[in-house]
Write an enzyme that holds these catalytic residues in place. Sequence first.
Site, PDB file in Angstrom:
ATOM      1  N   HIS B  50       0.839  -1.206   0.000  1.00 11.86           N
ATOM      2  CA  HIS B  50       0.000   0.000   0.000  1.00 11.86           C
ATOM      3  C   HIS B  50       0.868   1.249   0.000  1.00 11.86           C
ATOM      4  CE1 HIS B  50      -3.837   1.975   0.354  1.00 11.86           C
ATOM      5  NE2 HIS B  50      -3.444   2.680   1.404  1.00 11.86           N
ATOM      6  N   HIS B 262      -5.642  -1.565   6.106  1.00 11.66           N
ATOM      7  CA  HIS B 262      -5.814  -1.147   7.500  1.00 11.66           C
ATOM      8  C   HIS B 262      -6.619  -2.188   8.297  1.00 11.66           C
ATOM      9  CE1 HIS B 262      -3.942   2.549   6.390  1.00 11.66           C
ATOM     10  NE2 HIS B 262      -4.939   2.936   5.617  1.00 11.66           N
ATOM     11  N   ASP B 313       2.180   3.124   2.809  1.00  6.95           N
ATOM     12  CA  ASP B 313       1.020   4.003   2.807  1.00  6.95           C
ATOM     13  C   ASP B 313       1.382   5.465   2.532  1.00  6.95           C
ATOM     14  OD1 ASP B 313      -1.480   5.098   3.183  1.00  6.95           O
ATOM     15  OD2 ASP B 313      -1.803   4.326   5.187  1.00  6.95           O
TER      16      ASP B 313
END
Lengths: 445, 445
Positions: B50, B262, B313
Site C-alpha cells: 500500500h 488497515h 502508505d
Amino acid sequence: MNSKAIGRIWHLDGWRNGPLPQTDPRVDEPAVGGDSRTPQRVVPGIANLHSHAFQRAMAGMAESQTNREDSFWTWRETMYRFADRFTPESLYSVAAQLYAEMLEAGFTTVCEFHYLHHGPGGKPWPNPAAMSSALVEAAADVGIRMTLLPVLYMTGGFDGRPLEPRQQRFGHTVDGYLRLLDTLRTKENGRLRIGCALHSLRAVPAQAMREVLAALPTDSRVHIHIAEQLPEVEECLRLRGSRPVQWLLDHADVDERWTLVHATHLDDAELAAVARSGATVAICPTTEANLGDGLFRLRDYLEAGGRWGVGSDSNSSVSPVEELRWLEYGQRLVTRRRNIAVSAETPSVGETLLQGVLASASDSTGHRLDPVGPDMLVLDGDAPQFAGATEADVVDRWIFSGNRPLVRQAWVDGRCVVDGGRHTDADAIAARYRQTVAGLLAHER
Amino acid sequence: MNSKAIGRIWHLDGWRNGPLPQTDPRVDEPAVGGDSRTPQRVVPGIANLHSHAFQRAMAGMAESQTNREDSFWTWRETMYRFADRFTPESLYSVAAQLYAEMLEAGFTTVCEFHYLHHGPGGKPWPNPAAMSSALVEAAADVGIRMTLLPVLYMTGGFDGRPLEPRQQRFGHTVDGYLRLLDTLRTKENGRLRIGCALHSLRAVPAQAMREVLAALPTDSRVHIHIAEQLPEVEECLRLRGSRPVQWLLDHADVDERWTLVHATHLDDAELAAVARSGATVAICPTTEANLGDGLFRLRDYLEAGGRWGVGSDSNSSVSPVEELRWLEYGQRLVTRRRNIAVSAETPSVGETLLQGVLASASDSTGHRLDPVGPDMLVLDGDAPQFAGATEADVVDRWIFSGNRPLVRQAWVDGRCVVDGGRHTDADAIAARYRQTVAGLLAHER
C-alpha cells in the site's frame, strides 16, 4: 521550555566563528558558511540519557521461538547469560562500535548505566575498575562525551534477598561502590563525568541508598531504573507500602540532579510530583517497546511541565530519530489523535521534542551542554528529505521522514568525529567488533 | 504458513545458477558464492502492499503547531492542499525518488493505490491516464515491480453526497473508471499488473461497487481502504446498518484476490471472517501510528490464521524493517509481553514476520512472487549487525537491530537496481526530486 535558546541555533551565532571548518571537502558546497540554506542544517547534538553498552551485541538475538510469550523477565535471563561472557577487552570493543553508531545517528553524549563490574562468578578483576575503564576508554577513543554511571546493585529483590549467582558480577557493598566512584572520579575531564546509578529500588536497600546519597558530592547526578514493569510496582507496594516512584520521592531529595529511567507506570499523584521535582525522566521508547514495558504518559507529563529526555537503553535500536518519533507515535496510537507534543509555545512536534531533550541534557548528564555549544550535528542538507526545508520544518523533516541516516557530520567538543555520515574510524572499529562478537557467540554455541 | 518454501531461501537452490553475479566487485569477498556465510545474506524482496506515492513529498510537513490536537481528518486537509499541486511531471519525479528509496530499503514490489487522477478543478488531463502513466513510467525507469491500483472515488461520504471541490481531482464515473482500467491494461507486462482499488465504502456507492466488480476480469486484484478510523465505522453502522468490514463481507465475494487496507477496527466476528476469507490485510504500522489510527489486532488475527502484509502508505517512513518491527512492537506494548508473532512452527519473530509478508505477496499483488524467484535482496553481510549471524537469526538481526540500511543489493526480475546500498541512478533521481519539491513548495508559500 525556553524556545529562545533554540531559536538561536538557526542563526548559528555561537558557531559561525567557532571550531567548524568553513567548507566540508567531501561535499560540493559549504557545509556551514554563507549560503542561505545553511542554518537549516545544523542542530545540537542529542544526549542519550540511558545506555547499557554490552547489550548492543545481543540485538536481534532474543526474538526466537524459545522465548515465545516472552516477557521482560525471561528476556533478562538471556541478557544475564550474555553478560556473563564479557571481559574488559570485549566490552571495550562492543562499546566502541556502539558509540560510533550513536555518533553517526546524532547522539553526542552518552550516559552509560554500567552494572557489569566483575569477572566470572562475581570475582573482581585485578583492577576492580577494569570494566568501567574499558567503557571510559571506548568513549574517549571514539570521541563521544560520556557520563559514566557506575551502578550500585546489592540485592535480588525488595525483600533484600542476596544476589543470584548470575547477578554476582554486578554486585557491590556500599564501601566497595564508593571506592569505585573515588577511583573513577580521578579520570574526570571536560568530556567525562562520573555520576551515580542506583540500579533500582529492588536492588538497593533503603539504608544503602541513604548512605550512598549522603556520601556523594553535592553536585553528583543520580540515575535510577524505576517503575518499568508492573510486577516491580506491585512488589514495592506489597513490601514497602507505596508505589516505587512515591516511595523514592518520600525517601530521597529528588531534584534536578536526578534522572528517573522509564517511570512507565505512574499514577496521577506520582506524575505530578515528578514533574514538580525538577528531575528528568529518561524515556526509552524502542527498548520499552521491545520489552513490552508500556507507554510513558508523555501527554499528561508535558501538561504538568515535566522534564524528560530519551535513551537507547538496550541499544536494539541506536537512533534519536527513532526514539523521538516513536515517543510521539505511541501517544498518537493511545489517544487516536495526531501532534501530541506541541503547544502554543512550540511551533511543531519536532521542535517540541528537540527542545525537550535539550532542556534536560545538562542537568541529567552533569555536563554543561549549551545548545549552541561545541557538540552539534550538520545534517545532510542535500538529502531529498530536506528539499525545500525551512527553519520552521527542518527538525520535523529530520524526525518524521523515516530512518535514512541524515547526519553528515557530528562534532563533539570541537572535534569532528563523524564525516560524510560515517565515524572517522568506522572501519577499524567495526572490524574489531565483528571479531569480538564472533568470539562471544563461539562461547555460546 | 508454509515454512518449507522459506527454508529453501537459505540454500539458494533457485538462485545459484540464476541471474546473480558470482562476485560483487565492490566487496572484498563474494556476495553470493561459495563461502559459508553467504546464505545468511540473501532474503526475498518484500512487497509493499500500500503506497500513495505523492504523499512522500509531504513527509514531516504536517507536524506543525497549526495542526495541534490534529487528527486523521485535519491531516487529510493538508494532504488535499498538497495533492492539488501535482502534475504528471511532478508525480513522476516524486514517485521515482520514492521507488528508489523503497528498493534501497528492501521493497521490490509496490502496490500503488492511485487516486490523484485529474488536473486542477477535477478537469481530466488531455490524456486521462496521464497521472497513472507517470507512476507506471517511474516504476519502470527505477526498476521496481508494480501493481498499479487506479482508485474508484465517487462520493464524499456514506450518505452519497457529491465530492467536495478538493476531492474532484480524484473522481470518476463507473464508465470512466472502467475505461481507464481498459487503457492501462494494455500496458501490462511481467513487471506491471493493473488491479482495482475501491477507495473506501464511504467513497463508492453499493451499486457502483457491484457494477465495477462484475466488470473486472476474474483474476483481478481488488484493494480497499477499510475500518481505518472509528468515525468511519460509526458512520457505516448508522447509515448501512453494519460495521464496514461486515458490510463488505456481506456484499462482495471477498476472497484471496482481495486486500483490505488497515482493517484497524475489527470486532471478533469480523476478524474471524476476514481470516477465513483468504483475503490479505495490508497493515501500515508507521502510517497508522502517524495518523493515530490505532493498532491492528495482529495477535488475534495470527491465531485465527489470517493473511497479512505491510504497506508504507503515506510514505512518511519507507522501510520494511520499520514496518515489521513496529508491527510486533505495537503488540508488545498492548500485551506487555515480548515475541508475539511467533509460534511452534516458526523459529523466531523475524521469520514469522518475513513468512507472513511472503505468503500473501502473490495473491495481494497479482504477480507471481516466488520466494526463490528473481526478486531478492543481498544483505550487507559485513555489517556489524550480522557479526556471527546464523541461518536461525539473520532475519531477526535484520529487523531487530535498528534502522541502519542493511540492503547491499536489490534485484528485481533479474536486474540489479540497488548496488552498494544505493539505487544505481540515485543521484539523478534525487536531483530531479529536489527540484520538483522546491517547485511544489514555492506554489505553497
